[in-house]
Design an enzyme around this catalytic site. Structure first.
Site, mmCIF file in Angstrom:
data_model
loop_
_atom_site.group_PDB
_atom_site.id
_atom_site.type_symbol
_atom_site.label_atom_id
_atom_site.label_comp_id
_atom_site.label_asym_id
_atom_site.label_seq_id
_atom_site.Cartn_x
_atom_site.Cartn_y
_atom_site.Cartn_z
ATOM 1 N N TYR A 161 43.168 2.286 -41.047
ATOM 2 C CA TYR A 161 43.475 1.032 -40.345
ATOM 3 C C TYR A 161 44.894 0.566 -40.645
ATOM 4 O O TYR A 161 45.561 -0.014 -39.779
ATOM 5 C CB TYR A 161 42.426 -0.051 -40.647
ATOM 6 C CG TYR A 161 41.190 0.174 -39.805
ATOM 7 C CD1 TYR A 161 41.127 -0.303 -38.502
ATOM 8 C CD2 TYR A 161 40.126 0.932 -40.276
ATOM 9 C CE1 TYR A 161 40.029 -0.046 -37.699
ATOM 10 C CE2 TYR A 161 39.026 1.195 -39.488
ATOM 11 C CZ TYR A 161 38.978 0.703 -38.194
ATOM 12 O OH TYR A 161 37.898 0.971 -37.390
ATOM 13 N N ARG B 280 47.005 2.409 -38.301
ATOM 14 C CA ARG B 280 46.903 1.858 -36.945
ATOM 15 C C ARG B 280 47.603 0.492 -36.842
ATOM 16 O O ARG B 280 48.233 0.194 -35.831
ATOM 17 C CB ARG B 280 45.429 1.747 -36.526
ATOM 18 C CG ARG B 280 44.846 3.127 -36.202
ATOM 19 C CD ARG B 280 43.409 3.038 -35.752
ATOM 20 N NE ARG B 280 43.228 2.182 -34.593
ATOM 21 C CZ ARG B 280 42.077 1.594 -34.267
ATOM 22 N NH1 ARG B 280 41.002 1.780 -35.008
ATOM 23 N NH2 ARG B 280 41.991 0.832 -33.200
ATOM 24 N N ASN C 35 40.391 -4.308 -26.560
ATOM 25 C CA ASN C 35 41.421 -3.841 -27.486
ATOM 26 C C ASN C 35 41.562 -4.781 -28.679
ATOM 27 O O ASN C 35 41.392 -5.984 -28.558
ATOM 28 C CB ASN C 35 42.764 -3.703 -26.766
ATOM 29 C CG ASN C 35 42.688 -2.684 -25.649
ATOM 30 O OD1 ASN C 35 41.715 -1.923 -25.587
ATOM 31 N ND2 ASN C 35 43.660 -2.661 -24.775
ATOM 32 N N ASP D 229 44.446 -4.654 -30.485
ATOM 33 C CA ASP D 229 45.862 -4.538 -30.849
ATOM 34 C C ASP D 229 46.677 -5.813 -30.674
ATOM 35 O O ASP D 229 47.848 -5.872 -31.091
ATOM 36 C CB ASP D 229 46.516 -3.376 -30.082
ATOM 37 C CG ASP D 229 46.407 -3.501 -28.554
ATOM 38 O OD1 ASP D 229 46.370 -4.633 -28.035
ATOM 39 O OD2 ASP D 229 46.370 -2.451 -27.873
ATOM 40 N N HIS E 251 36.226 -7.065 -29.273
ATOM 41 C CA HIS E 251 36.033 -6.185 -30.434
ATOM 42 C C HIS E 251 36.859 -6.598 -31.643
ATOM 43 O O HIS E 251 37.047 -5.811 -32.557
ATOM 44 C CB HIS E 251 36.344 -4.733 -30.038
ATOM 45 C CG HIS E 251 35.363 -4.170 -29.054
ATOM 46 N ND1 HIS E 251 35.598 -3.045 -28.299
ATOM 47 C CD2 HIS E 251 34.110 -4.589 -28.706
ATOM 48 C CE1 HIS E 251 34.544 -2.795 -27.525
ATOM 49 N NE2 HIS E 251 33.637 -3.724 -27.745
ATOM 50 N N CYS F 6 35.944 -10.665 -45.067
ATOM 51 C CA CYS F 6 35.175 -10.180 -46.206
ATOM 52 C C CYS F 6 34.066 -9.246 -45.704
ATOM 53 O O CYS F 6 33.336 -9.583 -44.770
ATOM 54 C CB CYS F 6 34.577 -11.369 -46.937
ATOM 55 S SG CYS F 6 33.478 -10.863 -48.267
ATOM 56 N N CYS G 70 38.286 -9.577 -51.794
ATOM 57 C CA CYS G 70 38.168 -10.918 -51.219
ATOM 58 C C CYS G 70 38.516 -11.969 -52.284
ATOM 59 O O CYS G 70 37.917 -11.970 -53.355
ATOM 60 C CB CYS G 70 36.733 -11.111 -50.719
ATOM 61 S SG CYS G 70 36.429 -12.770 -50.096
ATOM 62 N N SER H 152 37.047 3.478 -20.145
ATOM 63 C CA SER H 152 36.141 4.533 -19.709
ATOM 64 C C SER H 152 34.818 3.947 -19.212
ATOM 65 O O SER H 152 34.052 4.626 -18.553
ATOM 66 C CB SER H 152 35.877 5.498 -20.869
ATOM 67 O OG SER H 152 35.421 4.774 -22.001
ATOM 68 N N PRO I 121 43.940 6.237 -14.292
ATOM 69 C CA PRO I 121 44.386 7.517 -13.725
ATOM 70 C C PRO I 121 43.240 8.513 -13.531
ATOM 71 O O PRO I 121 43.368 9.481 -12.788
ATOM 72 C CB PRO I 121 45.401 8.050 -14.756
ATOM 73 C CG PRO I 121 45.231 7.227 -15.976
ATOM 74 C CD PRO I 121 44.485 5.988 -15.624
HETATM 75 P P1 OAD Z 1 38.530 4.937 -23.997
HETATM 76 O O1 OAD Z 1 39.434 5.747 -24.875
HETATM 77 O O2 OAD Z 1 37.094 5.241 -23.969
HETATM 78 O O3 OAD Z 1 39.054 5.043 -22.508
HETATM 79 C C1 OAD Z 1 40.402 4.882 -22.201
HETATM 80 C C2 OAD Z 1 40.541 4.879 -20.694
HETATM 81 O O4 OAD Z 1 41.901 4.605 -20.395
HETATM 82 C C3 OAD Z 1 40.185 6.217 -20.018
HETATM 83 O O5 OAD Z 1 39.337 5.960 -18.916
HETATM 84 C C4 OAD Z 1 41.544 6.752 -19.569
HETATM 85 O O6 OAD Z 1 41.452 7.511 -18.372
HETATM 86 C C5 OAD Z 1 42.300 5.465 -19.333
HETATM 87 N N1 OAD Z 1 43.764 5.557 -19.412
HETATM 88 C C6 OAD Z 1 44.530 6.401 -20.147
HETATM 89 N N2 OAD Z 1 45.829 6.136 -19.954
HETATM 90 C C7 OAD Z 1 45.904 5.097 -19.083
HETATM 91 C C8 OAD Z 1 46.960 4.351 -18.499
HETATM 92 N N3 OAD Z 1 48.234 4.620 -18.779
HETATM 93 N N4 OAD Z 1 46.641 3.333 -17.652
HETATM 94 C C9 OAD Z 1 45.347 3.046 -17.362
HETATM 95 N N5 OAD Z 1 44.307 3.715 -17.893
HETATM 96 C C10 OAD Z 1 44.574 4.725 -18.733
HETATM 97 O O7 OAD Z 1 38.817 3.417 -24.345
HETATM 98 P P2 OAD Z 1 37.904 2.128 -24.058
HETATM 99 O O8 OAD Z 1 37.138 2.279 -22.798
HETATM 100 O O9 OAD Z 1 38.780 0.953 -24.228
HETATM 101 O O10 OAD Z 1 35.625 0.126 -29.637
HETATM 102 O O11 OAD Z 1 36.908 2.215 -25.284
HETATM 103 C C11 OAD Z 1 35.978 1.214 -25.484
HETATM 104 C C12 OAD Z 1 35.747 1.029 -26.956
HETATM 105 O O12 OAD Z 1 35.403 2.277 -27.552
HETATM 106 C C13 OAD Z 1 36.962 0.596 -27.740
HETATM 107 O O13 OAD Z 1 37.206 -0.797 -27.664
HETATM 108 C C14 OAD Z 1 36.628 1.010 -29.121
HETATM 109 C C15 OAD Z 1 36.052 2.378 -28.849
HETATM 110 O O14 OAD Z 1 35.118 2.830 -29.783
HETATM 111 C C16 OAD Z 1 35.789 -0.431 -30.836
HETATM 112 O O15 OAD Z 1 36.750 -0.205 -31.543
HETATM 113 C C17 OAD Z 1 34.680 -1.334 -31.207
#
Ligand code: OAD
Length: 248
Positions: free
Chosen positions: A68, A71, A103, A105, A120, A128, A150, A192, A217
């Site tokens: 982390y 990141r 996200n 971030d 998230h 803690c 903590c 996704s 995309p």
């Molecule tokens: P994913 O990594 O599952 O999906 C990322 C998506 O972004 C995919 O569908 C890609 O095709 C798309 N992508 C990539 N580049 C892109 C761009 N330049 N513009 C637009 N889309 C693009 O990420 P999330 O769906 O956000 O949870 O994942 C959901 C959760 O799973 C996250 O929040 C995280 C993870 O485990 C936690 O951390 C709790």
């Protein structure tokens, strides 16, 4: 893509209440890796059970903490991109724009988005592990090696993000669900659509009669319920989609 953008602009342009759900893809062009993209995604390189669960943390706190810290460094060195900025700029053009993100971030806030629902958590915040109530957002004070303890109860501190197997904050989830149910259109960017309950929000919007527009995309799990799928990258598509309509 131009036809899809024109149709999406119509739907988004006629909404008074716009809800937006973003995922890792919106930050990809800021240099933050996604989770599930083949090869470049974090979960293609690292084991989420080891790095993103409470059991993983308790088994090896230093390993998880260092991951982390890495990141956090990536995020601190990244800048919001044109997609984040287009969403922030669009706020003033809607009666209400609810930005819901998966996200952690903080780039939406740094781009200037104010009505932000972080489903998230946020990687810059620390809480803690034993939930004694201690929480702080002072990433500059965090060590990069061993996790800190903590100051209130002496347990471990952990990043304030939702790990696998954990519930989302019920108030945060409720607020997101309410926005999805009340919007006139929902824009879904760079996710996704595989992770619930976040992926259920567009389903809720659709059920309430709002058209869903996806920007990605690649094909996603949510395309089936979308009125329009715009195939493209967020930083390229969102400025075109959200640019102010010429006065007619
Ligand atoms: P994913 O990594 O599952 O999906 C990322 C998506 O972004 C995919 O569908 C890609 O095709 C798309 N992508 C990539 N580049 C892109 C761009 N330049 N513009 C637009 N889309 C693009 O990420 P999330 O769906 O956000 O949870 O994942 C959901 C959760 O799973 C996250 O929040 C995280 C993870 O485990 C936690 O951390 C709790």
């Amino acid at each position: 893509m131009d036809n899809a953008i024109a149709r999406a602009r119509e739907l988004i342009g006629s909404a008074r209440r716009l809800a937006v759900l973003t995922g890792a893809g919106i930050s990809a062009e800021s240099g933050i890796p996604t989770f599930r993209d083949a090869q470049t995604g974090l979960w293609a390189q690292y084991d989420p059970m080891q790095l993103a669960t409470e059991e993983g943390f308790r088994a090896d706190p230093a390993l998880v903490w260092r991951w982390y810290a890495w990141r956090r460094g990536l995020v601190a060195g990244a800048q919001p991109n044109a997609g984040h900025r287009a969403l922030a700029a669009a706020q003033s053009r809607y009666e209400h724009l609810a930005l819901i993100t998966q996200n952690v971030d903080g780039l939406h806030a740094r781009a200037g988005s104010t009505e932000l629902i972080e489903l998230h958590g946020n990687i810059m915040r620390t809480v803690c592990l034993d939930r004694c109530g201690f929480a702080e957002a002072a990433p500059e004070r965090l060590p990069s090696g061993e996790p800190p303890t903590c100051p209130r109860c002496g347990g471990w501190l952990r990043p304030d993000v939702v790990w696998f197997g954990e519930m989302l904050d019920p108030e945060v989830l409720q607020a997101a669900g309410a926005q999805a149910a009340r919007c006139d259109a929902m824009l879904v960017v760079g996710t996704s659509g595989l992770v619930y309950p976040a992926a259920g929000l567009p389903v809720g919007a659709r059920r309430a009669g709002a058209p869903v527009i996806t920007v990605n995309p690649e094909a996603t799990e949510l395309d089936g319920l979308a009125a329009v799928c715009v195939r493209g990258r967020a930083a390229e598509v969102l400025p075109r989609l959200l640019a102010a309509q010429a006065p007619g």
